[in-house]
Design a protein around this motif. Sequence first.
Motif, PDB file in Angstrom:
ATOM      1  N   ILE A  45      10.830  -4.449  -4.072  1.00 16.59           N
ATOM      2  CA  ILE A  45       9.722  -3.502  -3.967  1.00 16.59           C
ATOM      3  C   ILE A  45       9.947  -2.556  -2.790  1.00 16.59           C
ATOM      4  O   ILE A  45       9.708  -1.352  -2.883  1.00 16.59           O
ATOM      5  CB  ILE A  45       8.386  -4.254  -3.822  1.00 16.59           C
ATOM      6  CG1 ILE A  45       8.080  -4.998  -5.122  1.00 16.59           C
ATOM      7  CG2 ILE A  45       7.252  -3.292  -3.486  1.00 16.59           C
ATOM      8  CD1 ILE A  45       6.841  -5.867  -5.056  1.00 16.59           C
ATOM      9  N   THR A  46      10.434  -3.119  -1.681  1.00 11.66           N
ATOM     10  CA  THR A  46      10.729  -2.291  -0.504  1.00 11.66           C
ATOM     11  C   THR A  46      11.820  -1.276  -0.808  1.00 11.66           C
ATOM     12  O   THR A  46      11.739  -0.111  -0.397  1.00 11.66           O
ATOM     13  CB  THR A  46      11.149  -3.175   0.680  1.00 11.66           C
ATOM     14  OG1 THR A  46      10.117  -4.121   0.953  1.00 11.66           O
ATOM     15  CG2 THR A  46      11.415  -2.338   1.924  1.00 11.66           C
ATOM     16  N   LEU A  47      12.838  -1.719  -1.547  1.00  8.21           N
ATOM     17  CA  LEU A  47      13.933  -0.808  -1.908  1.00  8.21           C
ATOM     18  C   LEU A  47      13.431   0.299  -2.844  1.00  8.21           C
ATOM     19  O   LEU A  47      13.837   1.457  -2.722  1.00  8.21           O
ATOM     20  CB  LEU A  47      15.074  -1.592  -2.562  1.00  8.21           C
ATOM     21  CG  LEU A  47      15.862  -2.548  -1.663  1.00  8.21           C
ATOM     22  CD1 LEU A  47      16.866  -3.355  -2.468  1.00  8.21           C
ATOM     23  CD2 LEU A  47      16.577  -1.760  -0.565  1.00  8.21           C
ATOM     24  N   ILE A  48      12.562  -0.075  -3.787  1.00  9.65           N
ATOM     25  CA  ILE A  48      12.009   0.927  -4.703  1.00  9.65           C
ATOM     26  C   ILE A  48      11.187   1.944  -3.927  1.00  9.65           C
ATOM     27  O   ILE A  48      11.285   3.158  -4.156  1.00  9.65           O
ATOM     28  CB  ILE A  48      11.159   0.251  -5.789  1.00  9.65           C
ATOM     29  CG1 ILE A  48      12.035  -0.613  -6.696  1.00  9.65           C
ATOM     30  CG2 ILE A  48      10.430   1.302  -6.632  1.00  9.65           C
ATOM     31  CD1 ILE A  48      11.255  -1.468  -7.678  1.00  9.65           C
ATOM     32  N   LEU A  49      10.354   1.457  -3.004  1.00 11.51           N
ATOM     33  CA  LEU A  49       9.553   2.365  -2.182  1.00 11.51           C
ATOM     34  C   LEU A  49      10.437   3.292  -1.373  1.00 11.51           C
ATOM     35  O   LEU A  49      10.182   4.508  -1.289  1.00 11.51           O
ATOM     36  CB  LEU A  49       8.640   1.565  -1.250  1.00 11.51           C
ATOM     37  CG  LEU A  49       7.825   2.376  -0.240  1.00 11.51           C
ATOM     38  CD1 LEU A  49       6.899   3.357  -0.958  1.00 11.51           C
ATOM     39  CD2 LEU A  49       7.018   1.446   0.660  1.00 11.51           C
ATOM     40  N   GLY A  50      11.513   2.748  -0.790  1.00 11.59           N
ATOM     41  CA  GLY A  50      12.437   3.582  -0.022  1.00 11.59           C
ATOM     42  C   GLY A  50      13.101   4.639  -0.882  1.00 11.59           C
ATOM     43  O   GLY A  50      13.275   5.786  -0.453  1.00 11.59           O
ATOM     44  N   ALA A  51      13.472   4.258  -2.110  1.00 15.28           N
ATOM     45  CA  ALA A  51      14.109   5.216  -3.013  1.00 15.28           C
ATOM     46  C   ALA A  51      13.145   6.332  -3.401  1.00 15.28           C
ATOM     47  O   ALA A  51      13.518   7.512  -3.426  1.00 15.28           O
ATOM     48  CB  ALA A  51      14.613   4.486  -4.258  1.00 15.28           C
ATOM     49  N   GLU A  52      11.899   5.964  -3.705  1.00 12.17           N
ATOM     50  CA  GLU A  52      10.916   6.981  -4.078  1.00 12.17           C
ATOM     51  C   GLU A  52      10.577   7.883  -2.899  1.00 12.17           C
ATOM     52  O   GLU A  52      10.396   9.098  -3.069  1.00 12.17           O
ATOM     53  CB  GLU A  52       9.643   6.314  -4.608  1.00 12.17           C
ATOM     54  CG  GLU A  52       9.818   5.569  -5.920  1.00 12.17           C
ATOM     55  CD  GLU A  52      10.270   6.477  -7.044  1.00 12.17           C
ATOM     56  OE1 GLU A  52       9.924   7.679  -7.024  1.00 12.17           O
ATOM     57  OE2 GLU A  52      10.970   5.995  -7.953  1.00 12.17           O
ATOM     58  N   LEU A  53      10.487   7.312  -1.716  1.00 13.79           N
ATOM     59  CA  LEU A  53      10.218   8.117  -0.527  1.00 13.79           C
ATOM     60  C   LEU A  53      11.366   9.069  -0.246  1.00 13.79           C
ATOM     61  O   LEU A  53      11.155  10.241   0.099  1.00 13.79           O
ATOM     62  CB  LEU A  53       9.987   7.200   0.673  1.00 13.79           C
ATOM     63  CG  LEU A  53       9.481   7.840   1.963  1.00 13.79           C
ATOM     64  CD1 LEU A  53       8.162   8.563   1.726  1.00 13.79           C
ATOM     65  CD2 LEU A  53       9.321   6.781   3.042  1.00 13.79           C
ATOM     66  N   ASP A  54      12.599   8.590  -0.438  1.00 12.43           N
ATOM     67  CA  ASP A  54      13.770   9.442  -0.220  1.00 12.43           C
ATOM     68  C   ASP A  54      13.794  10.605  -1.201  1.00 12.43           C
ATOM     69  O   ASP A  54      14.123  11.742  -0.841  1.00 12.43           O
ATOM     70  CB  ASP A  54      15.041   8.597  -0.366  1.00 12.43           C
ATOM     71  CG  ASP A  54      16.296   9.406  -0.071  1.00 12.43           C
ATOM     72  OD1 ASP A  54      16.477   9.841   1.088  1.00 12.43           O
ATOM     73  OD2 ASP A  54      17.105   9.618  -0.998  1.00 12.43           O
ATOM     74  N   LYS A  55      13.406  10.338  -2.469  1.00 14.71           N
ATOM     75  CA  LYS A  55      13.372  11.418  -3.458  1.00 14.71           C
ATOM     76  C   LYS A  55      12.346  12.486  -3.096  1.00 14.71           C
ATOM     77  O   LYS A  55      12.608  13.682  -3.216  1.00 14.71           O
ATOM     78  CB  LYS A  55      13.084  10.840  -4.847  1.00 14.71           C
ATOM     79  CG  LYS A  55      14.261  10.151  -5.502  1.00 14.71           C
ATOM     80  CD  LYS A  55      13.985   9.795  -6.941  1.00 14.71           C
ATOM     81  CE  LYS A  55      13.014   8.662  -7.068  1.00 14.71           C
ATOM     82  NZ  LYS A  55      12.852   8.193  -8.469  1.00 14.71           N
TER      83      LYS A  55
END
Length: 252
Positions: A9-19
């Motif tokens: 979940i943390t990785l998904i959040l980081g990916a979405e924030l990066d996008k």
Amino acid sequence: MSVPSSKKITLILGAELDKLVTLPWTWLTLIGTFIINLLLAAAFTSVGLQGAAGTQSILNIGLASMGYLQAGFLILGILAACSEYTGGQIRTTLTTIPWRGFQLSMKLLALAVITIPAAFIIAASGVLYTFIRMRDTAVGFEINTMIEALAGATGYLTLTALLSAAMGALLRRTTPALVILLGYYFVVSPLTKDFLPGLKKYFPDTVGNYMYMPPSPDEINVLTPLQGTGILMLWTLIFIIVAIVFYRRRDA
């Protein structure tokens, strides 16, 4: 399908924030909204300076641009939700992150992470400009009142961005989402303000006003800032739940 672990979940959040951070339209929208808000604050302040000295409220004038400012956050939310559909990147995203409900939830959380500080800075800039220009002629205010008003304005703009992102996720196209939301907020709602006033005060754009703007003395049956916040949160949650349900059930 198993539920993603906290690390995923943390990785998904980081990916979405990066996008969102690397999306040019994110910064163009926020910078444009900031500049337009200062221009509107300058215009409203100039009008206020021409009024009777000592009767003008700095907070009311500093936040008078909120009705227009919300457009920038409507656009921000829609672009955040629809940008991946434009070039077909959504297929890559869903291949990499098959947990659709979590992926959309993390996208909305990432949007909130960006929107909260941006909304506070933009709203505060208008109040600060008005204070600098009118501190010697306008009615003063207590610091607690200012903090509550800015917190309400920040919350309203953030929830507006999340609601518009949910609508964008439902429609999956930028133009229809913009037409519907901007049409409602700036055309339909003003034209229907005198119809069904008992129900109108519970609509998303109306309850938002109670979050940051104190009611006029002649208003009756008004909502408190807490009530306005709760109702707008409910509206936003309903749109998000519907968006997630449709997002999980249909093709990319």
